[in-house]
Design an enzyme around this catalytic site. Structure first.
Site, PDB file in Angstrom:
ATOM      1  N   SER A  30       0.841  -1.212   0.000  1.00  0.00           N
ATOM      2  CA  SER A  30       0.000   0.000   0.000  1.00  0.00           C
ATOM      3  C   SER A  30       0.868   1.251   0.000  1.00  0.00           C
ATOM      4  CB  SER A  30      -0.978   0.000   1.174  1.00  0.00           C
ATOM      5  OG  SER A  30      -0.302   0.156   2.392  1.00  0.00           O
ATOM      6  N   ARG A 109      12.845  -7.442   6.037  1.00  0.00           N
ATOM      7  CA  ARG A 109      14.058  -8.226   6.304  1.00  0.00           C
ATOM      8  C   ARG A 109      15.138  -7.317   6.854  1.00  0.00           C
ATOM      9  NH1 ARG A 109      15.264 -13.254   4.809  1.00  0.00           N
ATOM     10  NH2 ARG A 109      17.474 -12.810   4.554  1.00  0.00           N
ATOM     11  N   ILE A 110      15.908  -7.883   7.763  1.00  0.00           N
ATOM     12  CA  ILE A 110      17.051  -7.146   8.283  1.00  0.00           C
ATOM     13  C   ILE A 110      18.150  -7.201   7.230  1.00  0.00           C
ATOM     14  CG2 ILE A 110      18.841  -7.155  10.069  1.00  0.00           C
ATOM     15  CD1 ILE A 110      16.690  -8.266  11.980  1.00  0.00           C
ATOM     16  N   ASN A 125      13.584   4.279   4.936  1.00  0.00           N
ATOM     17  CA  ASN A 125      12.632   3.263   5.398  1.00  0.00           C
ATOM     18  C   ASN A 125      11.442   3.961   6.037  1.00  0.00           C
ATOM     19  OD1 ASN A 125      11.667   0.664   6.321  1.00  0.00           O
ATOM     20  ND2 ASN A 125      12.487   1.131   8.359  1.00  0.00           N
ATOM     21  N   HIS A 127       8.689   3.328   8.977  1.00  0.00           N
ATOM     22  CA  HIS A 127       8.519   2.444  10.132  1.00  0.00           C
ATOM     23  C   HIS A 127       7.273   2.874  10.915  1.00  0.00           C
ATOM     24  CE1 HIS A 127       9.663  -0.332  13.300  1.00  0.00           C
ATOM     25  NE2 HIS A 127       9.366   0.634  14.167  1.00  0.00           N
ATOM     26  N   SER A 154       7.365   6.934  11.200  1.00  0.00           N
ATOM     27  CA  SER A 154       8.603   7.682  10.952  1.00  0.00           C
ATOM     28  C   SER A 154       9.152   7.270   9.597  1.00  0.00           C
ATOM     29  CB  SER A 154       9.673   7.334  11.998  1.00  0.00           C
ATOM     30  OG  SER A 154       9.196   7.499  13.311  1.00  0.00           O
ATOM     31  N   THR A 159      20.688   3.159   8.466  1.00  0.00           N
ATOM     32  CA  THR A 159      22.103   2.956   8.786  1.00  0.00           C
ATOM     33  C   THR A 159      22.225   1.526   9.312  1.00  0.00           C
ATOM     34  OG1 THR A 159      21.802   3.729  11.038  1.00  0.00           O
ATOM     35  CG2 THR A 159      22.422   5.396   9.397  1.00  0.00           C
ATOM     36  N   ASP A 163      16.451   0.157  12.565  1.00  0.00           N
ATOM     37  CA  ASP A 163      15.454   1.202  12.864  1.00  0.00           C
ATOM     38  C   ASP A 163      16.069   2.360  13.641  1.00  0.00           C
ATOM     39  OD1 ASP A 163      13.452  -0.283  11.603  1.00  0.00           O
ATOM     40  OD2 ASP A 163      12.886  -1.303  13.451  1.00  0.00           O
ATOM     41  N   GLU A 192       1.311   7.139   6.890  1.00  0.00           N
ATOM     42  CA  GLU A 192       2.483   6.684   6.119  1.00  0.00           C
ATOM     43  C   GLU A 192       2.316   7.045   4.642  1.00  0.00           C
ATOM     44  OE1 GLU A 192       3.118   2.483   6.609  1.00  0.00           O
ATOM     45  OE2 GLU A 192       3.296   2.623   8.777  1.00  0.00           O
TER      46      GLU A 192
HETATM   47  C1  GAR Z   1       3.915  -0.545   6.749  1.00  0.00           C
HETATM   48  O1  GAR Z   1       3.051  -0.241   7.786  1.00  0.00           O
HETATM   49  C2  GAR Z   1       5.343  -0.228   7.140  1.00  0.00           C
HETATM   50  O2  GAR Z   1       5.445   0.831   8.047  1.00  0.00           O
HETATM   51  C3  GAR Z   1       5.766  -1.514   7.799  1.00  0.00           C
HETATM   52  O3  GAR Z   1       5.190  -2.521   7.003  1.00  0.00           O
HETATM   53  C4  GAR Z   1       3.953  -2.048   6.494  1.00  0.00           C
HETATM   54  C5  GAR Z   1       3.882  -2.395   5.015  1.00  0.00           C
HETATM   55  O4  GAR Z   1       2.623  -2.121   4.488  1.00  0.00           O
HETATM   56  N1  GAR Z   1       7.190  -1.625   7.846  1.00  0.00           N
HETATM   57  C6  GAR Z   1       7.863  -2.106   8.890  1.00  0.00           C
HETATM   58  O5  GAR Z   1       7.321  -2.542   9.879  1.00  0.00           O
HETATM   59  C7  GAR Z   1       9.367  -2.085   8.736  1.00  0.00           C
HETATM   60  N2  GAR Z   1       9.996  -2.215  10.000  1.00  0.00           N
HETATM   61  P1  GAR Z   1       2.395  -2.054   2.913  1.00  0.00           P
HETATM   62  O6  GAR Z   1       3.019  -3.331   2.327  1.00  0.00           O
HETATM   63  O7  GAR Z   1       0.913  -2.050   2.740  1.00  0.00           O
HETATM   64  O8  GAR Z   1       3.057  -0.817   2.384  1.00  0.00           O
END
Ligand code: GAR
Length: 237
Positions: A30, A109-110, A125, A127, A154, A159, A163, A192
């Protein structure tokens, strides 16, 4: 009459002055969709999505990309011997598009230090928390369990610290007493979808950089929690 969408993923080379984006995803996509829409609606200028890469074959975001004519590539991490091998292959694929900016948009993924170092200053990224709170997973439930009154998302430079890179911008939502992890996630995700395109717009206009591990916007160092754009600015995206 509505205009047909502008194709986001044209072929090489980039038109002069265009910023090349590569977007990494793992699932629904999304956030990817919000970037595509922002480019199509001229909310993000001078940017072209060169490729979308997923580490999971069934990621719906791959379909979203393909529907827009954007190269949609799967590198299934399960097909690689270890994390290093996967990240080396991923880096090679990413670099083949000569990106100016690589966006982790739900990439779960890390990444190895070598991958991150190769893209330092070009890797951001999104988050789902107001960092430095709630690094890692299950951020919405953790915010509820802690009795927080606000939560949010955020966008940060990546880096080697998970996170932990410099925050570019944050957007907050109120936590209501009736909120569940699901309702909170949906409120945060709406933010986001505005915040990430806004940061990409700043980058593509050359307003945003990271130098010596410090994020700067318009030449000024950003505070540790980045910018908090007003609702008006976000709603305009
Ligand atoms: C989002 O909410 C993003 O912030 C999170 O995954 C979701 C992906 O949604 N990312 C993390 O948690 C990374 N640490 P999407 O596939 O619908 O964009």
């Amino acid at each position: 009459m509505t205009q047909p969408p502008k194709p986001s993923g044209s072929t090489f080379p980039s038109p002069k002055g265009e910023v090349s984006l590569v977007i990494l995803i793992s699932g629904n996509g999304s956030n990817l969709d919000s970037i595509i829409q922002a480019i199509n609606n001229n909310k993000v200028h001078h940017a072209t999505i060169r490729a979308v890469i997923s580490n999971r074959p069934n990621a719906y975001g791959l379909e979203r990309a393909a529907q827009q004519g954007i190269p949609a590539i799967c590198l299934d991490h399960k097909q690689y011997e270890n994390r290093e091998a996967f990240d080396n292959a991923l880096l090679e694929k990413v670099q083949s598009y000569q990106p100016d900016l690589v966006i982790l948009a739900g990439f779960m993924r890390i990444l190895t230090p070598g991958f991150v170092r190769s893209l330092i200053g070009k890797l951001i990224n999104v988050h789902p928390s107001l960092l430095p709170k709630y690094q890692g997973l299950n951020t919405h439930q953790r915010a509820i369990d802690a009795g927080d009154l606000e939560h949010g998302c955020s966008v940060h430079f990546v880096t080697e610290e998970l996170d932990g890179g410099p925050v570019i911008a944050q957007a907050a939502v109120k936590i209501d007493s009736t909120d569940t992890a699901q309702t909170l996630e949906s409120k945060v995700r709406k933010k986001e979808h505005k915040l990430l395109p806004l940061c990409i717009q700043w980058f593509s206009l050359k307003r945003l950089t990271m130098i010596d591990n410090v994020a700067t916007l318009d030449g000024a160092n950003l505070a540790s929690q980045g910018q908090r754009p007003t609702d008006d600015v976000l709603d305009d995206m």
